[in-house]
Scaffold this motif. Structure first.
Motif, PDB file in Angstrom:
ATOM      1  N   GLU A 384      46.028  23.274  36.574  1.00 45.04           N
ATOM      2  CA  GLU A 384      45.588  23.335  35.051  1.00 45.04           C
ATOM      3  C   GLU A 384      45.757  24.590  34.443  1.00 45.04           C
ATOM      4  OE1 GLU A 384      46.360  21.130  32.459  1.00 45.04           O
ATOM      5  OE2 GLU A 384      46.480  19.610  33.576  1.00 45.04           O
ATOM      6  N   PRO A 385      45.881  25.116  33.759  1.00 46.25           N
ATOM      7  CA  PRO A 385      45.249  26.482  33.029  1.00 46.25           C
ATOM      8  C   PRO A 385      43.720  26.927  33.310  1.00 46.25           C
ATOM      9  CG  PRO A 385      46.851  25.998  31.675  1.00 46.25           C
ATOM     10  CD  PRO A 385      46.378  25.370  32.078  1.00 46.25           C
ATOM     11  N   ALA A 386      43.199  25.864  32.909  1.00 55.23           N
ATOM     12  CA  ALA A 386      41.245  25.892  33.124  1.00 55.23           C
ATOM     13  C   ALA A 386      41.245  26.697  34.330  1.00 55.23           C
ATOM     14  CB  ALA A 386      41.244  25.184  31.714  1.00 55.23           C
ATOM     15  N   TYR A 387      41.210  26.214  34.859  1.00 52.57           N
ATOM     16  CA  TYR A 387      41.151  26.468  36.438  1.00 52.57           C
ATOM     17  C   TYR A 387      41.453  27.413  36.728  1.00 52.57           C
ATOM     18  CZ  TYR A 387      41.871  27.039  41.533  1.00 52.57           C
ATOM     19  OH  TYR A 387      41.293  26.881  42.888  1.00 52.57           O
ATOM     20  N   LEU A 388      42.694  28.465  36.577  1.00 53.84           N
ATOM     21  CA  LEU A 388      42.584  30.154  36.601  1.00 53.84           C
ATOM     22  C   LEU A 388      41.597  30.710  36.038  1.00 53.84           C
ATOM     23  CD1 LEU A 388      44.617  30.992  38.344  1.00 53.84           C
ATOM     24  CD2 LEU A 388      45.881  31.459  37.309  1.00 53.84           C
ATOM     25  N   ILE A 389      41.648  30.217  34.597  1.00 55.18           N
ATOM     26  CA  ILE A 389      41.088  31.161  33.942  1.00 55.18           C
ATOM     27  C   ILE A 389      39.344  30.963  34.097  1.00 55.18           C
ATOM     28  CG2 ILE A 389      39.560  31.378  31.369  1.00 55.18           C
ATOM     29  CD1 ILE A 389      42.375  30.154  30.309  1.00 55.18           C
ATOM     30  N   GLY A 390      38.627  29.390  34.895  1.00 56.39           N
ATOM     31  CA  GLY A 390      37.986  29.599  34.791  1.00 56.39           C
ATOM     32  C   GLY A 390      37.270  30.858  36.255  1.00 56.39           C
ATOM     33  N   ARG A 391      38.064  30.500  37.380  1.00 57.74           N
ATOM     34  CA  ARG A 391      38.544  31.652  38.165  1.00 57.74           C
ATOM     35  C   ARG A 391      38.322  32.565  38.138  1.00 57.74           C
ATOM     36  NH1 ARG A 391      40.080  29.650  43.338  1.00 57.74           N
ATOM     37  NH2 ARG A 391      39.260  31.522  43.924  1.00 57.74           N
ATOM     38  N   TRP A 392      38.847  33.606  36.883  1.00 48.36           N
ATOM     39  CA  TRP A 392      38.664  34.183  36.924  1.00 48.36           C
ATOM     40  C   TRP A 392      36.936  34.808  35.841  1.00 48.36           C
ATOM     41  CZ3 TRP A 392      44.269  34.007  33.601  1.00 48.36           C
ATOM     42  CH2 TRP A 392      44.612  34.113  34.136  1.00 48.36           C
ATOM     43  N   GLU A 393      36.639  33.683  35.522  1.00 45.95           N
ATOM     44  CA  GLU A 393      36.425  34.028  34.840  1.00 45.95           C
ATOM     45  C   GLU A 393      34.576  34.679  35.791  1.00 45.95           C
ATOM     46  OE1 GLU A 393      33.954  34.720  32.116  1.00 45.95           O
ATOM     47  OE2 GLU A 393      36.580  34.968  30.838  1.00 45.95           O
ATOM     48  N   SER A 394      34.374  33.405  37.273  1.00 45.96           N
ATOM     49  CA  SER A 394      33.480  34.096  38.059  1.00 45.96           C
ATOM     50  C   SER A 394      33.334  34.773  38.613  1.00 45.96           C
ATOM     51  CB  SER A 394      32.992  32.501  39.018  1.00 45.96           C
ATOM     52  OG  SER A 394      34.608  32.694  39.394  1.00 45.96           O
ATOM     53  N   VAL A 395      34.415  36.193  38.398  1.00 43.77           N
ATOM     54  CA  VAL A 395      34.916  36.740  39.968  1.00 43.77           C
ATOM     55  C   VAL A 395      33.809  38.118  39.336  1.00 43.77           C
ATOM     56  CG1 VAL A 395      36.137  38.784  40.403  1.00 43.77           C
ATOM     57  CG2 VAL A 395      37.172  36.363  40.427  1.00 43.77           C
ATOM     58  N   THR A 396      33.025  38.318  41.009  1.00 42.30           N
ATOM     59  CA  THR A 396      32.046  39.630  40.348  1.00 42.30           C
ATOM     60  C   THR A 396      32.417  40.880  40.457  1.00 42.30           C
ATOM     61  OG1 THR A 396      30.973  39.309  43.068  1.00 42.30           O
ATOM     62  CG2 THR A 396      29.741  37.863  40.828  1.00 42.30           C
ATOM     63  N   LYS A 397      32.271  42.084  40.156  1.00 41.51           N
ATOM     64  CA  LYS A 397      32.390  42.901  40.737  1.00 41.51           C
ATOM     65  C   LYS A 397      32.065  43.789  42.151  1.00 41.51           C
ATOM     66  CE  LYS A 397      29.929  44.662  36.582  1.00 41.51           C
ATOM     67  NZ  LYS A 397      28.965  46.171  36.209  1.00 41.51           N
ATOM     68  N   GLU A 398      31.084  42.260  42.612  1.00 46.34           N
ATOM     69  CA  GLU A 398      31.211  43.255  44.851  1.00 46.34           C
ATOM     70  C   GLU A 398      32.125  42.367  45.224  1.00 46.34           C
ATOM     71  OE1 GLU A 398      27.408  43.189  42.709  1.00 46.34           O
ATOM     72  OE2 GLU A 398      28.640  41.591  42.459  1.00 46.34           O
ATOM     73  N   GLN A 399      32.487  41.139  44.470  1.00 46.96           N
ATOM     74  CA  GLN A 399      34.172  40.978  44.953  1.00 46.96           C
ATOM     75  C   GLN A 399      35.257  41.581  44.825  1.00 46.96           C
ATOM     76  OE1 GLN A 399      33.939  36.675  42.793  1.00 46.96           O
ATOM     77  NE2 GLN A 399      33.879  35.899  44.804  1.00 46.96           N
ATOM     78  N   ILE A 400      35.434  41.782  43.915  1.00 47.87           N
ATOM     79  CA  ILE A 400      36.208  43.102  43.496  1.00 47.87           C
ATOM     80  C   ILE A 400      35.894  44.354  44.974  1.00 47.87           C
ATOM     81  CG2 ILE A 400      37.251  45.003  41.636  1.00 47.87           C
ATOM     82  CD1 ILE A 400      36.274  42.843  39.768  1.00 47.87           C
ATOM     83  N   ALA A 401      35.216  44.407  44.710  1.00 52.48           N
ATOM     84  CA  ALA A 401      34.890  45.834  45.580  1.00 52.48           C
ATOM     85  C   ALA A 401      35.029  45.350  46.861  1.00 52.48           C
ATOM     86  CB  ALA A 401      33.164  46.472  45.364  1.00 52.48           C
ATOM     87  N   GLN A 402      34.396  44.507  47.509  1.00 48.19           N
ATOM     88  CA  GLN A 402      35.201  43.341  49.245  1.00 48.19           C
ATOM     89  C   GLN A 402      36.445  43.337  49.140  1.00 48.19           C
ATOM     90  OE1 GLN A 402      32.841  43.496  51.708  1.00 48.19           O
ATOM     91  NE2 GLN A 402      35.295  43.491  52.717  1.00 48.19           N
ATOM     92  N   ALA A 403      37.447  43.387  47.439  1.00 43.83           N
ATOM     93  CA  ALA A 403      39.117  43.181  47.947  1.00 43.83           C
ATOM     94  C   ALA A 403      39.451  44.671  48.308  1.00 43.83           C
ATOM     95  CB  ALA A 403      39.100  42.501  46.929  1.00 43.83           C
ATOM     96  N   ALA A 404      39.020  45.641  47.233  1.00 41.15           N
ATOM     97  CA  ALA A 404      39.673  47.254  47.308  1.00 41.15           C
ATOM     98  C   ALA A 404      39.347  47.350  49.213  1.00 41.15           C
ATOM     99  CB  ALA A 404      39.039  47.729  46.112  1.00 41.15           C
ATOM    100  N   ASN A 405      38.241  47.256  49.505  1.00 41.75           N
ATOM    101  CA  ASN A 405      37.765  47.387  51.135  1.00 41.75           C
ATOM    102  C   ASN A 405      39.337  46.772  51.749  1.00 41.75           C
ATOM    103  OD1 ASN A 405      35.214  49.851  51.605  1.00 41.75           O
ATOM    104  ND2 ASN A 405      34.534  48.276  49.630  1.00 41.75           N
ATOM    105  N   ASN A 406      39.620  46.012  51.840  1.00 36.87           N
ATOM    106  CA  ASN A 406      40.311  45.153  52.108  1.00 36.87           C
ATOM    107  C   ASN A 406      41.377  45.558  52.393  1.00 36.87           C
ATOM    108  OD1 ASN A 406      38.484  43.435  53.232  1.00 36.87           O
ATOM    109  ND2 ASN A 406      38.510  42.038  52.317  1.00 36.87           N
ATOM    110  N   MET A 407      41.831  46.788  51.540  1.00 34.21           N
ATOM    111  CA  MET A 407      43.039  46.759  51.061  1.00 34.21           C
ATOM    112  C   MET A 407      43.361  48.839  52.419  1.00 34.21           C
ATOM    113  SD  MET A 407      43.662  46.847  47.416  1.00 34.21           S
ATOM    114  CE  MET A 407      45.102  48.587  46.958  1.00 34.21           C
ATOM    115  N   SER A 408      44.453  49.119  52.579  1.00 30.33           N
ATOM    116  CA  SER A 408      45.156  49.815  53.050  1.00 30.33           C
ATOM    117  C   SER A 408      46.398  50.309  52.693  1.00 30.33           C
ATOM    118  CB  SER A 408      45.136  49.615  55.410  1.00 30.33           C
ATOM    119  OG  SER A 408      46.255  48.560  55.122  1.00 30.33           O
ATOM    120  N   LEU A 409      45.867  51.983  53.158  1.00 29.43           N
ATOM    121  CA  LEU A 409      47.631  52.849  52.464  1.00 29.43           C
ATOM    122  C   LEU A 409      48.588  52.688  53.563  1.00 29.43           C
ATOM    123  CD1 LEU A 409      48.891  54.188  50.146  1.00 29.43           C
ATOM    124  CD2 LEU A 409      47.722  56.068  51.245  1.00 29.43           C
ATOM    125  N   GLN A 410      49.301  51.928  53.479  1.00 33.71           N
ATOM    126  CA  GLN A 410      50.414  51.951  54.302  1.00 33.71           C
ATOM    127  C   GLN A 410      51.386  53.573  54.014  1.00 33.71           C
ATOM    128  OE1 GLN A 410      50.339  50.152  57.148  1.00 33.71           O
ATOM    129  NE2 GLN A 410      48.599  49.729  56.200  1.00 33.71           N
TER     130      GLN A 410
END
Length: 424
Positions: A384-410
């Motif tokens: 259900e779309p509400a599930y995904l919207i709820g997941r977005w709402e709960s994301v924090t800056k710290e989680q985004i920073a961690q995701a960025a740190n896991n990226m590597s330029l290839q």
């Protein structure tokens, strides 16, 4: 959102019964493994099947019957998603509940059956003139990418960076492979599609799931799929070259960067990566747009995109050739800002709002509902779309920073104008 019924092994009908629309939308999706050979054959096949059939042997005759069915629209296309190649029959017709003339739905479904199961054969093969014309049409479609230098640069980076990987295979295959397709091999591909492909059938409209599923079973007679392709996820291998410079006759340089991320569509942190992309370069408020295009005024355009099926992120920028080194430095600088958690409340909240609005806008159309469910049912059949919207709402800056740190330029790919080659 959708009610699912299995009508044969590997064949499912998904129905969203709704009064939201006065039309009924169908989408019949044939899914197979994505290879250059499959894509090349199936791109031609989609064109050939759409053109004509046994009952309506010309494109004009087919258009006339569609007009008679209150302007019903019907088209067949081919596309790809992840490791799948998809041939898709799309139909939109008026719901005859709103007509004095009943029986339109049955006529439309019969036409869909004819289009799929009664091709325009001549001595057991597709009519040669139609086959040859549509084969050439696909060649021209692939060649047209060269005229759009941004698309061309992206395709070149994928071919060089991930050769043979599904991410580098286009939905139309390759020119060489398209030219190798014969009428005989196309007929074999056609029968393979009908008899062996996984089939997902979507219906959106004010119709009973039980009734429409029964109609589909009666009209199409899909048999059990004997052996469905195994669902696998292709693994990424680091490119052999980290930087490639090529030249074309053009003025604006095309800078393309490819990053790997361990987070794919099926991972728990998928919503985090969606937000990370939005903050990085996915929208007009993003760091890349605000700092490189607006503040530095050094890019004609700049953006990022997330290919979640493969765990890839791309940055695309239109810049002058002499600014390549500075642009790469600034782009990586903005990524470092995110890695350090330097994300404003406005950047985060605007990204969440835009992702939510995009999803809701897509749900305003029947086609959008089908596309969303076809993708997200891989996460959950009860999506259900509400599930995904709820997941977005709960994301924090710290989680985004961690995701960025896991990226590597290839890989960095730059397509430059020929007149600037002497500057090297």
């Amino acid at each position: 959102m959708f009610e699912t019924k299995k009508i044969a092994q590997g064949v499912h009908v998904h129905v969203h019964e709704t009064t939201q629309f006065k039309t009924i939308n169908f989408s019949i999706r044939f899914k197979d493994r994505l290879t250059v050979k499959n894509a090349s054959e199936r791109a031609i096949l989609a064109n050939v099947l759409q053109h004509s059939n046994e009952m309506y042997p010309s494109h004009t005759a087919l258009r006339m019957v569609l007009d008679d069915l209150y302007g019903t629209s019907l088209y067949i296309d081919s596309t790809k998603r992840g490791d799948d190649h998809i041939v898709n029959l799309n139909v939109e017709t008026v719901n005859d509940q709103y007509l004095s003339d009943k029986g339109v739905l049955e006529k439309v479904m019969n036409l869909m059956y004819v289009v799929l199961f009664k091709p325009n054969f001549e001595n057991g093969q597709f009519k040669e003139s139609i086959f040859k014309r549509e084969q050439e049409s696909i060649v021209q479609r692939i060649e047209s990418v060269f005229d759009d230098k941004t698309r061309y640069a992206q395709q070149r980076m994928m071919e060089l960076g991930l050769p043979g990987h599904p991410a580098s295979i286009t939905s139309n295959g390759s020119i060489d492979q398209v030219k190798q397709v014969t009428n005989e091999s196309l007929v074999a591909a056609y029968h393979h599609m009908l008899e062996n492909n996984e089939v997902e059938i979507y219906v959106v409209g004010d119709v009973s799931p039980e009734l429409i599923s029964s109609h589909i079973r009666d009209y199409f007679h899909f048999a059990d799929r004997k052996q469905l392709p195994e669902k696998t996820q292709s693994q990424l291998q680091p490119p052999e070259q980290s930087r490639v410079l090529e030249y074309e006759d053009m003025k604006q340089g095309k800078l393309h960067m490819m990053f790997f991320t361990p987070v794919t569509f099926r991972d728990e942190d998928f919503p985090v990566m969606q937000l990370m992309n939005g903050v990085f370069g996915g929208y007009a408020h993003s760091k890349l747009f605000a700092n490189i295009r607006e503040k530095e005024s050094m890019a004609y355009y700049v953006s990022s995109s997330y290919a979640s099926q493969f765990g890839l992120m791309f940055v695309l920028a239109g810049i002058d050739r002499k600014l390549e080194e500075k642009a790469v430095s600034l782009i990586l600088g903005q990524l470092d800002e995110i890695k350090q958690g330097h994300i404003t409340d406005t950047e985060l909240e605007q990204t969440k709002a835009l992702l939510t609005n995009q999803l809701k806008e897509a749900l305003d159309s029947a086609r959008g509902q089908i596309d969303i469910y076809d993708q997200y049912m891989e996460l959950s059949e009860d999506f259900e779309p509400a599930y995904l919207i709820g997941r977005w709402e709960s994301v924090t800056k710290e989680q985004i920073a961690q995701a960025a740190n896991n990226m590597s330029l290839q890989m960095t790919y730059f397509l430059s104008g020929k007149e600037e080659a002497s500057d090297e």
